[in-house]
Design an enzyme around this catalytic site. Structure first.
Site, PDB file in Angstrom:
ATOM      1  N   GLN A 151       1.011  -1.094  -0.227  1.00  0.00           N
ATOM      2  CA  GLN A 151      -0.159  -0.212  -0.134  1.00  0.00           C
ATOM      3  C   GLN A 151       0.882   1.222  -0.058  1.00  0.00           C
ATOM      4  OE1 GLN A 151      -3.606  -0.463   0.368  1.00  0.00           O
ATOM      5  NE2 GLN A 151      -3.616   1.430  -0.304  1.00  0.00           N
ATOM      6  N   PHE A 152       1.401   1.680  -1.260  1.00  0.00           N
ATOM      7  CA  PHE A 152       2.143   2.964  -1.078  1.00  0.00           C
ATOM      8  C   PHE A 152       1.523   3.941  -1.028  1.00  0.00           C
ATOM      9  CE2 PHE A 152       0.190   3.207  -5.075  1.00  0.00           C
ATOM     10  CZ  PHE A 152       0.426   4.457  -5.783  1.00  0.00           C
ATOM     11  N   THR A 153       0.174   4.103  -0.793  1.00  0.00           N
ATOM     12  CA  THR A 153      -0.431   5.349  -0.607  1.00  0.00           C
ATOM     13  C   THR A 153      -0.345   5.742   0.886  1.00  0.00           C
ATOM     14  OG1 THR A 153      -2.744   4.041  -0.211  1.00  0.00           O
ATOM     15  CG2 THR A 153      -1.970   5.090  -2.547  1.00  0.00           C
TER      16      THR A 153
END
Length: 150
Positions: A78-80
């Site tokens: 989950q890069f966000t």
């Protein structure tokens, strides 16, 4: 390294219409990695998550770990989690780790967590467009950041 740990009754991740990973009772873990992260962060986070006591005991007190209940884990990249939202209304992802740096740490995290809980960890697919479904139990959601260990 940042993790959002959700205690779930069940969870799954679907990619292009096919279920890639699914679990019953346990944790859905959303994992964000930045370029400053290292194996030290993986080690610390795995140990913390494996021993986190948020499952009810016989008195319905959150006193049991994922190990105590023989629970499962689903880990989704989950890069966000590294969104920067200080300027304007469109988030920036400049703090998220590069693929070259993040993929080996994601894989190491999943492997170490599997070893720590004594069973295979279900996963999404790094960088894929994923649909995540879950039934949050409680709800119980814990956020951890390896840069805030104290």
């Amino acid at each position: 390294m940042r993790a959002v740990i959700q205690r779930v009754t069940h969870a799954s991740v679907t990619i292009e219409g096919k279920v890639n990973g699914q679990i019953d009772q346990g944790y859905l873990i959303l994992l964000g990695i930045c370029d400053e992260d290292s194996m030290e962060d993986v080690d610390w986070l795995v140990k913390k998550i494996a021993n986190l006591r948020v499952f009810g005991d016989e008195n319905d007190v959150m006193n049991r770990s994922i190990l105590d209940i023989d629970g499962n884990c689903l880990v989704v990249s989950q890069f966000t989690l590294y969104a920067s939202y200080k300027k304007g209304n469109r988030p920036s992802w400049f703090r998220a780790g590069s693929h070259e740096h993040s993929i080996p740490l994601y894989q190491a995290f999943c492997a170490q967590l599997s070893e720590a809980i004594g069973k295979q960890v279900a996963t999404g697919e790094f960088g894929a467009d994923m649909k995540v479904e879950l039934l949050n139990d409680g709800p119980v959601t814990i956020c951890m950041d390896t840069k805030n260990k104290e």
